[in-house]
Design a protein around this motif. Structure first.
Motif, PDB file in Angstrom:
ATOM      1  N   GLY A  16      43.248  41.456  30.338  1.00  8.49           N
ATOM      2  CA  GLY A  16      44.519  41.454  31.039  1.00  8.49           C
ATOM      3  C   GLY A  16      44.406  41.761  32.525  1.00  8.49           C
ATOM      4  O   GLY A  16      45.134  41.204  33.340  1.00  8.49           O
ATOM      5  N   ARG A  17      43.469  42.611  32.902  1.00  8.47           N
ATOM      6  CA  ARG A  17      43.365  42.982  34.317  1.00  8.47           C
ATOM      7  C   ARG A  17      42.790  41.867  35.182  1.00  8.47           C
ATOM      8  O   ARG A  17      42.952  41.877  36.391  1.00  8.47           O
ATOM      9  CB  ARG A  17      42.543  44.239  34.467  1.00  8.47           C
ATOM     10  CG  ARG A  17      41.121  44.084  34.071  1.00  8.47           C
ATOM     11  CD  ARG A  17      40.357  45.365  34.283  1.00  8.47           C
ATOM     12  NE  ARG A  17      38.945  45.132  34.059  1.00  8.47           N
ATOM     13  CZ  ARG A  17      38.129  45.992  33.563  1.00  8.47           C
ATOM     14  NH1 ARG A  17      38.565  47.197  33.247  1.00  8.47           N
ATOM     15  NH2 ARG A  17      36.867  45.704  33.391  1.00  8.47           N
ATOM     16  N   PHE A  18      42.122  40.874  34.588  1.00  5.05           N
ATOM     17  CA  PHE A  18      41.578  39.748  35.349  1.00  5.05           C
ATOM     18  C   PHE A  18      42.489  38.520  35.321  1.00  5.05           C
ATOM     19  O   PHE A  18      42.140  37.484  35.865  1.00  5.05           O
ATOM     20  CB  PHE A  18      40.208  39.343  34.801  1.00  5.05           C
ATOM     21  CG  PHE A  18      39.179  40.421  34.924  1.00  5.05           C
ATOM     22  CD1 PHE A  18      38.802  40.911  36.161  1.00  5.05           C
ATOM     23  CD2 PHE A  18      38.590  40.955  33.799  1.00  5.05           C
ATOM     24  CE1 PHE A  18      37.856  41.903  36.279  1.00  5.05           C
ATOM     25  CE2 PHE A  18      37.630  41.942  33.899  1.00  5.05           C
ATOM     26  CZ  PHE A  18      37.270  42.420  35.147  1.00  5.05           C
ATOM     27  N   ARG A  19      43.623  38.634  34.686  1.00  2.76           N
ATOM     28  CA  ARG A  19      44.508  37.477  34.496  1.00  2.76           C
ATOM     29  C   ARG A  19      44.960  36.860  35.826  1.00  2.76           C
ATOM     30  O   ARG A  19      44.925  35.656  36.004  1.00  2.76           O
ATOM     31  CB  ARG A  19      45.707  37.866  33.662  1.00  2.76           C
ATOM     32  CG  ARG A  19      46.587  36.708  33.287  1.00  2.76           C
ATOM     33  CD  ARG A  19      47.644  37.103  32.298  1.00  2.76           C
ATOM     34  NE  ARG A  19      47.095  37.533  31.025  1.00  2.76           N
ATOM     35  CZ  ARG A  19      46.829  36.722  30.013  1.00  2.76           C
ATOM     36  NH1 ARG A  19      47.083  35.452  30.129  1.00  2.76           N
ATOM     37  NH2 ARG A  19      46.339  37.186  28.889  1.00  2.76           N
ATOM     38  N   TYR A  21      43.505  36.969  38.767  1.00  2.81           N
ATOM     39  CA  TYR A  21      42.355  36.320  39.410  1.00  2.81           C
ATOM     40  C   TYR A  21      42.120  34.929  38.820  1.00  2.81           C
ATOM     41  O   TYR A  21      41.952  33.957  39.550  1.00  2.81           O
ATOM     42  CB  TYR A  21      41.109  37.198  39.241  1.00  2.81           C
ATOM     43  CG  TYR A  21      39.839  36.518  39.669  1.00  2.81           C
ATOM     44  CD1 TYR A  21      39.551  36.330  40.996  1.00  2.81           C
ATOM     45  CD2 TYR A  21      38.930  36.049  38.729  1.00  2.81           C
ATOM     46  CE1 TYR A  21      38.384  35.708  41.401  1.00  2.81           C
ATOM     47  CE2 TYR A  21      37.765  35.430  39.106  1.00  2.81           C
ATOM     48  CZ  TYR A  21      37.499  35.259  40.447  1.00  2.81           C
ATOM     49  OH  TYR A  21      36.357  34.626  40.824  1.00  2.81           O
TER      50      TYR A  21
END
Length: 92
Positions: A16-19, A21
């Motif tokens: 979820g934290r790279f979504r 990007y």
């Protein structure tokens, strides 16, 4: 919901934290392919439009099977390119 698109499959696999990007990367990806396709196929406008159709279907958020069949039909309308394909399973 699941679909034929590349985005859906890839975003299921990411954290979820790279979504954000990957949303930015995938939004810019089709623009990276425009110049090389134009440089390579500038003498063959029909093949260039077929390559752009494939690019459009591949990066479309919700592609349908109809879009895929239309691009395959465009490939079959260019017999010179089909004959010169290296992969035998695509030609058959």
């Amino acid at each position: 919901s699941p679909n034929l698109g590349l985005l859906w499959y890839f975003f299921i696999q990411t954290f979820g934290r790279f979504r954000l990007y990957y949303i930015i990367v995938f939004a810019g990806l089709p623009y990276i392919f425009i110049s090389p396709i134009c440089a390579r196929l500038h003498r063959y406008p029909f093949e260039m439009s077929t390559a752009f159709a494939f690019l459009w279907v591949l990066h479309k958020p919700v592609p349908t099977i109809y879009d895929v069949f239309i691009t395959f039909t465009l490939v079959l309308l260019s017999p010179r390119s089909v004959i010169r394909m290296g992969n035998a399973c695509l030609v058959a």
